[in-house]
Motif scaffolding. Structure first.
Motif, mmCIF file in Angstrom:
data_model
loop_
_atom_site.group_PDB
_atom_site.id
_atom_site.type_symbol
_atom_site.label_atom_id
_atom_site.label_comp_id
_atom_site.label_asym_id
_atom_site.label_seq_id
_atom_site.Cartn_x
_atom_site.Cartn_y
_atom_site.Cartn_z
ATOM 1 N N ASN A 95 0.864 -1.175 0.000
ATOM 2 C CA ASN A 95 0.000 0.000 0.000
ATOM 3 C C ASN A 95 0.901 1.225 0.000
ATOM 4 O O ASN A 95 2.130 1.106 -0.021
ATOM 5 C CB ASN A 95 -0.958 -0.019 1.201
ATOM 6 N N ARG A 96 0.314 2.405 0.038
ATOM 7 C CA ARG A 96 1.162 3.596 -0.086
ATOM 8 C C ARG A 96 2.090 3.779 1.109
ATOM 9 O O ARG A 96 3.156 4.397 0.990
ATOM 10 C CB ARG A 96 0.329 4.854 -0.320
ATOM 11 N N ILE A 97 1.726 3.236 2.256
ATOM 12 C CA ILE A 97 2.597 3.314 3.425
ATOM 13 C C ILE A 97 3.810 2.403 3.239
ATOM 14 O O ILE A 97 4.962 2.827 3.400
ATOM 15 C CB ILE A 97 1.818 2.936 4.703
ATOM 16 N N THR A 98 3.559 1.145 2.874
ATOM 17 C CA THR A 98 4.694 0.216 2.713
ATOM 18 C C THR A 98 5.559 0.597 1.511
ATOM 19 O O THR A 98 6.771 0.395 1.540
ATOM 20 C CB THR A 98 4.209 -1.240 2.584
ATOM 21 N N ARG A 99 4.935 1.173 0.486
ATOM 22 C CA ARG A 99 5.736 1.593 -0.678
ATOM 23 C C ARG A 99 6.682 2.737 -0.303
ATOM 24 O O ARG A 99 7.840 2.758 -0.723
ATOM 25 C CB ARG A 99 4.814 2.006 -1.820
ATOM 26 N N ALA A 100 6.165 3.687 0.479
ATOM 27 C CA ALA A 100 7.013 4.813 0.880
ATOM 28 C C ALA A 100 8.166 4.337 1.754
ATOM 29 O O ALA A 100 9.318 4.763 1.586
ATOM 30 C CB ALA A 100 6.177 5.855 1.617
ATOM 31 N N TYR A 101 7.888 3.435 2.690
ATOM 32 C CA TYR A 101 8.930 2.927 3.575
ATOM 33 C C TYR A 101 9.935 2.092 2.786
ATOM 34 O O TYR A 101 11.158 2.224 2.958
ATOM 35 C CB TYR A 101 8.301 2.097 4.693
ATOM 36 N N ALA B 66 10.697 2.317 -0.301
ATOM 37 C CA ALA B 66 11.504 3.149 -1.196
ATOM 38 C C ALA B 66 12.785 3.609 -0.516
ATOM 39 O O ALA B 66 13.804 3.845 -1.171
ATOM 40 C CB ALA B 66 10.694 4.354 -1.663
ATOM 41 N N ARG B 67 12.759 3.722 0.803
ATOM 42 C CA ARG B 67 13.938 4.149 1.556
ATOM 43 C C ARG B 67 14.739 2.977 2.106
ATOM 44 O O ARG B 67 15.947 3.101 2.306
ATOM 45 C CB ARG B 67 13.527 5.073 2.722
ATOM 46 N N HIS B 68 14.070 1.855 2.398
ATOM 47 C CA HIS B 68 14.733 0.785 3.152
ATOM 48 C C HIS B 68 14.779 -0.570 2.462
ATOM 49 O O HIS B 68 15.353 -1.510 3.014
ATOM 50 C CB HIS B 68 14.051 0.642 4.517
ATOM 51 N N GLY B 69 14.184 -0.700 1.296
ATOM 52 C CA GLY B 69 14.299 -1.965 0.574
ATOM 53 C C GLY B 69 12.971 -2.641 0.308
ATOM 54 O O GLY B 69 12.007 -2.495 1.067
ATOM 55 N N SER B 70 12.922 -3.403 -0.770
ATOM 56 C CA SER B 70 11.672 -4.011 -1.229
ATOM 57 C C SER B 70 11.114 -5.059 -0.272
ATOM 58 O O SER B 70 9.938 -5.412 -0.359
ATOM 59 C CB SER B 70 11.879 -4.644 -2.610
ATOM 60 N N GLU B 71 11.941 -5.558 0.649
ATOM 61 C CA GLU B 71 11.435 -6.553 1.597
ATOM 62 C C GLU B 71 10.342 -5.989 2.502
ATOM 63 O O GLU B 71 9.584 -6.740 3.125
ATOM 64 C CB GLU B 71 12.570 -7.124 2.458
ATOM 65 N N PHE B 72 10.229 -4.671 2.572
ATOM 66 C CA PHE B 72 9.210 -4.052 3.420
ATOM 67 C C PHE B 72 7.877 -3.851 2.702
ATOM 68 O O PHE B 72 6.901 -3.449 3.332
ATOM 69 C CB PHE B 72 9.714 -2.705 3.954
ATOM 70 N N LEU B 73 7.816 -4.149 1.419
ATOM 71 C CA LEU B 73 6.574 -3.930 0.675
ATOM 72 C C LEU B 73 5.416 -4.734 1.245
ATOM 73 O O LEU B 73 4.276 -4.250 1.290
ATOM 74 C CB LEU B 73 6.768 -4.295 -0.798
ATOM 75 N N ARG B 74 5.690 -5.947 1.689
ATOM 76 C CA ARG B 74 4.623 -6.819 2.184
ATOM 77 C C ARG B 74 4.837 -7.233 3.643
ATOM 78 O O ARG B 74 4.224 -8.184 4.124
ATOM 79 C CB ARG B 74 4.503 -8.058 1.291
ATOM 80 N N ALA B 75 5.693 -6.512 4.337
ATOM 81 C CA ALA B 75 5.960 -6.816 5.747
ATOM 82 C C ALA B 75 4.868 -6.232 6.643
ATOM 83 O O ALA B 75 4.049 -5.416 6.211
ATOM 84 C CB ALA B 75 7.320 -6.252 6.143
#
Length: 241
Positions: free
Chosen positions: A12-18, A20-29
């Motif tokens: 979602n837009r929250i995980t995408r923003a995070y 973008a700074r810290h790595g794609s592993e956070f997209l679905r975390a």
């Protein structure tokens, strides 16, 4: 956080923003703390809410507040004194231990009776307004918002002391190794009576040590996680906050 209410699923837009700074592993975390991080950044409150930088791991975030003396354990009295904007941390197992934290949100307001209204990300995979009871609140951090000032140092608040302490049992309660006995259960029951969330099982393990440390910090005692003569006596004689 109000602007995030209704966001659901991931990415979602929250995980995408995070991410973008810290790595794609956070997209679905898990994204409850990402929501707090992104709200802090979007509202220009990052320095106050994120004193050690972006956080996606709740335990580290809570530790950031504890290290700066801005941590309040999740007792009923403390929860009733929560303020809008406090960052509130949850343990579904019902302890006040930072190491057991499962989830995080932001306080909207204290409702009284040990309840707060919150906004939380990643609750059933969406951002929603919730009503929470102190029994599942491990504690909260109070950000140093501009003009808010720092909380007063932890000390006994106005109120009646709990009474005369029973005689110190003669051994210091500590772990490891894990200790057990009636003296442990007596201390645990006293801490429960003071509003701390702790099983009175007669076993002085990690949960008991976490409560001991939080209590010592609150009362200005040496924070060592051990129930010696001073900490034992304070459990009965220190003013209840």
């Amino acid at each position: 956080m109000r602007a995030f209410v209704g966001i659901a699923g991931r990415p979602n837009r929250i995980t995408r923003a995070y991410a973008a700074r810290h790595g794609s592993e956070f997209l679905r975390a898990a994204w409850c703390d990402m929501a707090v991080t992104e709200a802090a950044r979007a509202s220009d409150n990052a320095d106050a809410v994120l004193p050690a930088g972006d956080r996606a791991y709740t335990v580290w975030h809570a530790e950031d507040f504890r290290k700066r003396d801005r941590w309040y354990a999740g007792t009923r009295a403390n929860v009733d004194r929560a303020r809008a904007g406090d960052v509130v941390f949850f343990d579904w197992g019902g302890s006040d231990g930072i190491g057991y934290i499962d989830h995080v949100g932001v306080v909207v307001r204290a409702l009284g009776g040990g309840y707060v209204e919150t906004i939380e990300g990643n609750t059933s995979d969406r951002c929603a307004v919730k009503r929470r009871h102190y029994s599942v609140i491990a504690g909260y951090g109070r950000p140093a918002y501009s003009g808010a000032g720092k909380p007063a140092p932890s000390k006994p608040a106005p109120g009646k002391p709990g009474g005369k302490a029973p005689a110190f049992p003669g051994r210091i309660l500590r772990q490891p190794p894990i200790m057990s006995g009636n003296d442990v259960k007596t201390w645990q029951n006293r801490m429960r009576a003071r509003g701390w969330k702790l099983a009175a099982d007669g076993v002085y393990g990690p949960a008991s040590e976490e409560v001991c440390r939080a209590f010592q910090r609150e009362k200005g005692l040496t924070v060592d996680g051990e129930v010696g003569p001073k900490t034992w006596a304070a459990a009965w004689t220190a003013r209840v906050t």
